[in-house]
Every structure is written in structure tokens, then in C-alpha cells.
Design an enzyme around this catalytic site. Sequence first.
Site, short mmCIF file in Angstrom:
data_model
loop_
_atom_site.label_atom_id
_atom_site.label_comp_id
_atom_site.label_asym_id
_atom_site.label_seq_id
_atom_site.Cartn_x
_atom_site.Cartn_y
_atom_site.Cartn_z
N ASP A 3 0.85 -1.20 0.00
CA ASP A 3 0.00 0.00 0.00
C ASP A 3 0.89 1.25 0.00
OD1 ASP A 3 -3.22 0.48 0.95
OD2 ASP A 3 -1.83 2.18 1.09
N GLY B 36 -15.79 3.26 3.60
CA GLY B 36 -14.66 4.10 3.21
C GLY B 36 -13.86 3.59 2.04
N GLN B 37 -14.49 2.74 1.18
CA GLN B 37 -13.76 2.26 0.01
C GLN B 37 -13.43 3.42 -0.92
OE1 GLN B 37 -15.75 -0.83 -2.26
NE2 GLN B 37 -14.00 -1.08 -3.65
N HIS C 148 -10.19 -5.32 -3.21
CA HIS C 148 -8.83 -5.56 -2.70
C HIS C 148 -8.90 -5.99 -1.25
CE1 HIS C 148 -9.90 -1.28 -2.41
NE2 HIS C 148 -9.27 -1.27 -1.25
P1 5GP Z 1 -9.71 1.40 0.28
O1 5GP Z 1 -9.81 2.68 1.04
O2 5GP Z 1 -10.39 1.50 -1.07
O3 5GP Z 1 -10.12 0.19 1.05
O4 5GP Z 1 -8.16 1.19 0.02
C1 5GP Z 1 -7.47 1.70 -1.07
C2 5GP Z 1 -6.02 1.63 -0.70
O5 5GP Z 1 -5.26 1.86 -1.87
C3 5GP Z 1 -5.59 2.70 0.32
O6 5GP Z 1 -5.05 2.07 1.47
C4 5GP Z 1 -4.56 3.53 -0.44
O7 5GP Z 1 -3.48 3.95 0.37
C5 5GP Z 1 -4.11 2.58 -1.54
N1 5GP Z 1 -3.67 3.26 -2.74
C6 5GP Z 1 -4.28 4.30 -3.36
N2 5GP Z 1 -3.60 4.67 -4.46
C7 5GP Z 1 -2.53 3.83 -4.52
C8 5GP Z 1 -1.44 3.73 -5.45
O8 5GP Z 1 -1.31 4.45 -6.42
N3 5GP Z 1 -0.52 2.75 -5.19
C9 5GP Z 1 -0.62 1.91 -4.10
N4 5GP Z 1 0.36 0.99 -3.95
N5 5GP Z 1 -1.64 1.98 -3.23
C10 5GP Z 1 -2.57 2.94 -3.43
#
Ligand code: 5GP
Length: 114
Positions: free
Chosen positions: A30, A93-94, A100
Site C-alpha cells: 500500500d 470508506g472504500q 482488494h
Molecule cells: P480502500 O480505502 O479503497 O479500502 O483502500 C485503497 C487503498 O489503496 C488505500 O489504502 C490507499 O493507500 C491505496 N492506494 C491508493 N492509491 C494507490 C497507489 O497508487 N498505489 C498503491 N500501492 N496503493 C494505493
Amino acid sequence: MSDCLFCKIITGEIPSKKIYEDEDVFAFYDIAPQAPIHFLVVPKTHIAHVMDLKENQVELMGKMLFCAQNIAKDLGLENSGARFVFNCKESAGQTVWHIHLHVLGGRDFEWPPG
Ligand code: 5GP
Ligand code: ZN
């Protein structure tokens, strides 16, 4: 899916710190880690979120979880344990709408989550 961030990470169009890849799944660190160890496991096929899962994707989800387990063990989390999380849609909070599995480890976590 052409405008999906994680689809672009899977193809390499957007760089990432890759941990593992096979024909079905892709795992990478991440970019904004919330624990000393924080990585994501995604399917190579675009699925927006948990509510979109189809019965023929059950095996793929099992493969993602097993991949996450293997990496967690490789990174030394077998004895301590880890937090395995799917955020699904707005109330959870997605932020990236390509399903993922978060794996966080290396510290203790609160329950219930905030
Ligand atoms: P969500 O909030 O949708 O469950 O998680 C999305 C995750 O993707 C977050 O923890 C965020 O830090 C990660 N993320 C967002 N953009 C990028 C990116 O460009 N590269 C990587 N490696 N992680 C990312
Ligand atoms: Zn995608």
C-alpha cells in the site's frame, strides 16, 4: 477496466512495489501504509467490490485469501497474526473501486474499528 487505478497497477502502467503475481492475483504494498506491514491483494479481473461478487468468483476469492496468508507468513506475521480487511462501498470508506484485500501487520489493532 481502462480508468481503474488497480487495473493500471496490475498491467504496470502505474508502478507499484509488487510482492507477488500469478495468472489470477496480484499483491503489492500500500502506498500509504497504516501499519509497519500493509499490503493489498487484488484479482487481475476487475470486480468493483464485495457486493458485486458472483458465485463463479468464489474460488478466486479463496485464492486471494490464500495468497494473502502466504505473503503474511513470508513477512513474519504467522505467530503475531494480522488484520485482513475488505472495505466495501461508501460506508466502509472504500476509495478504490477494484476489490482488494488489505493485510496489515506488525502492530496491535483495536476492535471494534473506529
Ligand atoms: P480502500 O480505502 O479503497 O479500502 O483502500 C485503497 C487503498 O489503496 C488505500 O489504502 C490507499 O493507500 C491505496 N492506494 C491508493 N492509491 C494507490 C497507489 O497508487 N498505489 C498503491 N500501492 N496503493 C494505493
Ligand atoms: Zn480494476
